[in-house]
Design an enzyme around this catalytic site. Structure first.
Site, short mmCIF file in Angstrom:
data_model
loop_
_atom_site.label_atom_id
_atom_site.label_comp_id
_atom_site.label_asym_id
_atom_site.label_seq_id
_atom_site.Cartn_x
_atom_site.Cartn_y
_atom_site.Cartn_z
N GLU A 1 -6.42 -6.66 20.77
CA GLU A 1 -6.85 -5.50 19.99
C GLU A 1 -8.14 -5.90 19.29
OE1 GLU A 1 -7.26 -3.12 16.29
OE2 GLU A 1 -6.53 -5.18 16.33
N LYS B 1 0.83 -1.20 0.00
CA LYS B 1 0.00 0.00 0.00
C LYS B 1 0.87 1.25 0.00
CE LYS B 1 -4.18 -1.80 0.19
NZ LYS B 1 -5.10 -1.50 1.28
N ASP C 1 -2.95 -6.15 0.69
CA ASP C 1 -1.55 -6.49 1.01
C ASP C 1 -1.44 -7.51 2.13
OD1 ASP C 1 -2.65 -4.65 2.76
OD2 ASP C 1 -0.74 -3.64 3.17
N LYS D 1 0.77 4.44 9.29
CA LYS D 1 0.78 3.03 8.90
C LYS D 1 1.41 2.85 7.52
CE LYS D 1 -2.76 0.40 9.30
NZ LYS D 1 -4.15 -0.14 9.28
N TYR D 2 1.33 3.88 6.67
CA TYR D 2 1.75 3.74 5.28
C TYR D 2 2.93 4.65 4.91
CZ TYR D 2 -2.92 1.77 5.39
OH TYR D 2 -4.03 1.03 5.73
N GLN E 1 -0.94 -12.75 10.43
CA GLN E 1 -1.37 -12.56 9.05
C GLN E 1 -0.11 -12.40 8.21
OE1 GLN E 1 -3.57 -9.30 10.44
NE2 GLN E 1 -2.11 -7.75 9.75
N ASP F 1 -3.01 -8.34 17.31
CA ASP F 1 -3.82 -7.66 16.30
C ASP F 1 -5.00 -8.53 15.88
OD1 ASP F 1 -3.84 -5.27 14.47
OD2 ASP F 1 -3.85 -6.86 12.96
N ASN F 2 -6.18 -7.95 15.97
CA ASN F 2 -7.40 -8.62 15.48
C ASN F 2 -7.56 -10.06 15.96
OD1 ASN F 2 -8.52 -6.48 13.96
ND2 ASN F 2 -7.16 -6.93 12.24
#
Length: 683
Positions: free
Chosen positions: A431, A272, A367, A541-542, A332, A402-403
């Site tokens: 999270e 990204k 991504d 983040k990007y 992930q 995360d998640n």
């Protein structure tokens, strides 16, 4: 015909669910004790139950706390709840980590029953001699029973019994001797109990401070020390060595944990670009949550950040400042993660043969490939366990996951249980902004703490409801970490509330919860969102982000000094570091929230028992000045005694002022000046 049972051996109560004194709805109990309730070393645990019996005898109830070795560690007298509810509640405080348990005892209060009946009947001139004789017998027996363990109480009982039986005195004097405050105080110390019934014992897992207390600060190591070439505009990434220069400032603000987003190699395929754009330029760093590339996966470090040696030095530098490092555990993969090639069975393959990327409608993460835990649970689980063990060996004791709600709950129960059995001090933060049932299940599965709905609770009514929920209703299984912002979450309240909104949310988070956190840039009032989203524009983040924290503070445009004050107040007042001790108070203004936190600190060999009480009065409207009257619940404050004029002294911890307060108090809070009072009751 079978022989009849011997009636002398017959007990009709055997095998029944109710004891002599019924005890029901014991809390905190999770699914009949299948999962342990949560506790923290030295933190109060609120125990409650419904206790009742037939007839009109007065009842008492006691909360019992058992140490990991099974010995009785504490018994706390419980107090009745709302009239007619038969509810009782009390507080126990485990002293150290381990697998504790607790129970509730219900019993007939012989003294309270006699004292009530005696006063009613003697005042009505009914059974006078009988009631006095019963009191003499009761207290005489108590004097003998208390002699060995409570000699002072035994003396009081003996004298009262003697006076009750002295027929040369008038009735009122005899009754007064059996019911005066000295006797009542002795009975509190040595209760006269009958028909004592104990509930089952229920598990209580007591964990270290970091599991339920702490202030978190999040930053991206690649931004700390990143430089931009003035001619080309290209960036040079920061690394662990440059990021370590930020640690003293984080520690100086009073934070306990520095949390790092993923530090692993970032995928190139479908990377990204700025603001989540689908096309990345050759110099765009990509999202750290798109983990894995030709440089490695979850066990590797991004080459731009440095080596394992550099990471170890960063962790050591943090530890030297009394900071713990929390590492992101994001299960992930980027499309070019080594797992995608070596283990395609760990992913979901679509009908066209491609691997499904992550989606959270309307958000799409081209991504990122999510993992599928159903195709090869043993193989995938073994690999993830290896990864977590590896980072534990590298000095990480806290993981922000995360998640987690997108993975099976059984997996977390297994992973966290396995890790904590090996290394009990490892802490996992969920999270998870998702459905209540899933958040509750993650807590039961072992997560020590979790992100929460606090982020979106802004009005007085919303906050009151949520604070009651997390401090009373869900505290047995859910420890909320009140993060005020994240890279993904910039609420409308912060977008449009100005600096006052940032100050108010920090006060609410730091004062109401023993766990709170903020993401870098909050102290600089970063409030501009990407159009149509709840995310910061130019999201870190990007891309890299260059912040000059020192210049902002020198110019008076930083919240950092106020954050430092909040964390200093937290460290000075133990009441703020417990979850279950919050009480709401009334305010005449619909935008002013009032709550208190109260804790009794047990005596030690050198320090007597003391009470710590904080009252917070906060204007939650960032746009206006509010005024009105606070109506305090004095019982919740456990005041030892008021001045003759009904007041007590409070120290205002923000401004340093000192006031006399009472039950009702005027306030005036300007959101653009000081939106809150943080008051400490001077004992």
């Amino acid at each position: 015909m079978a022989d009849s049972a011997d009636p002398r051996e017959f007990d009709p109560r055997q095998g029944l669910r109710f004891g002599r004194i019924p005890i029901t709805n014991v809390q905190p109990v999770l699914e009949d004790g299948k999962f342990p309730a949560k506790g923290i070393r030295g933190a109060d645990v609120r125990v409650s139950a419904v206790v009742f019996r037939e007839g009109h005898d007065v009842l008492g109830a006691t909360a019992l706390l058992f140490a990991p070795d099974g010995s009785e560690a504490q018994r706390a007298r419980m107090v009745p709840g709302a009239k007619g509810s038969d509810a009782w509640h009390g507080v126990v405080t485990p002293a150290y980590e381990g697998n504790w348990s607790f129970a509730v005892e219900g019993w007939t209060d012989l003294y309270a029953t006699w004292a009530h009946n005696a006063q009613v009947k003697i005042n009505a001139d009914v059974d006078v001699d009988v009631m006095l004789a019963e009191g003499e017998l009761l207290l005489g027996k108590a004097a003998k029973e208390a002699k060995a363990t409570a000699p002072e109480a035994a003396k009081v009982f003996k004298q009262a019994a003697r006076t009750l039986g002295d027929s040369s005195l008038n009735t009122n004097d005899r009754l007064a001797a059996g019911t005066d405050k000295t006797v009542r105080a002795a009975v509190v110390h040595f209760p006269l109990r009958d028909l004592v019934t104990r509930s089952a014992a229920f598990p209580l897992l007591v964990e270290r401070d970091a599991a339920g207390r702490g202030a978190w600060y999040e930053f991206f190591p690649r931004s700390e020390g990143a430089t931009r070439h003035p001619e080309t505009g290209e960036w040079t990434s920061g690394n662990f060595r440059t990021a370590s220069h930020r640690l003293p400032a984080v520690a100086a603000m009073g934070f306990d944990v520095v949390y790092l987003p993923p530090i692993h190699p970032i995928g190139v395929i479908n990377r990204k670009g700025p603001n989540n754009s689908l096309v990345a330029g050759p110099a765009d760093p990509g999202s750290p949550w798109a983990i894995g590339s030709a440089d490695g996966g979850h066990d590797a470090i991004h080459p731009d950040l440095g080596s394992l040696t550099d990471f170890a030095a960063f962790v050591q530098a943090a530890n030297d400042l009394d900071l713990e490092v929390a590492l992101d555990l994001a299960l992930q993969c980027a499309p070019d993660h080594p797992w995608a090639t070596a283990h395609p069975e760990w992913f979901t393959t679509r009908v066209d043969g491609t691997i499904a990327y992550a989606e959270n409608p309307p958000k799409k993460y081209q991504d990122i490939y999510p993992l599928n835990f159903d195709n090869d649970p043993a193989g995938l689980g073994t690999e993830i366990l290896r990864i977590v063990r590896l980072w534990v060996e590298r000095g990480v004791r806290i993981f922000r996951v995360d998640n987690p709600h997108t993975k099976p709950v059984w997996f977390w129960e297994w992973l966290i249980g396995t890790i904590n059995a090996e290394t009990p001090d490892v802490v996992f933060l969920a999270e998870a902004f998702t459905r209540p049932a899933m958040m509750a299940a993650l807590g039961r599965a072992g997560f020590q703490q979790s992100y929460s709905y606090f982020t979106w609770r802004n009005t007085k009514e919303e906050l009151e409801e949520y604070l009651v929920h997390v401090s009373r209703e869900s505290a047995g299984y859910f420890r909320p970490n009140f993060f005020v912002n994240t890279p993904d979450i910039l609420t409308e309240y912060l977008q449009y509330g100005g600096p006052a909104a940032f100050k108010i949310r920090a006060i609410l988070a730091a004062m109401s919860s023993p766990l709170w956190g903020m993401y870098a840039g909050y102290e600089l009032y970063e409030h501009v969102a990407r159009p149509g989203s709840e995310e910061n524009i130019d999201n870190e983040k990007y891309q890299y982000k260059d912040r000059d924290f020192a210049a902002a503070e020198a110019a008076g445009k930083s919240l950092s000094p106020f954050v430092t004050l909040l964390n200093t107040i937290r460290r000075a007042h133990p009441a703020l570091l417990d979850l279950q001790n919050l009480s709401l108070h009334e305010s005449s203004d619909p935008a002013t929230l009032v709550f208190s936190k109260h804790k009794v600190i047990a005596a030690t060999a050198t320090v007597p028992e003391r009470k710590d009480t904080i009252i917070v009065v906060v204007n939650v409207d960032p746009h206006s000045m509010r005024e009105g009257e606070v109506n305090l619940d004095l019982d919740a404050l456990e005041l030892d005694g008021l001045s003759p004029d009904g007041t007590f002294i409070v120290d205002e911890l923000i401004t340093g002022a000192t006031w006399n307060w009472g039950k009702k108090n005027y306030f005036r809070l300007d959101a653009h000046m000081e939106p809150a009072h943080i008051l400490h009751i001077r004992r």
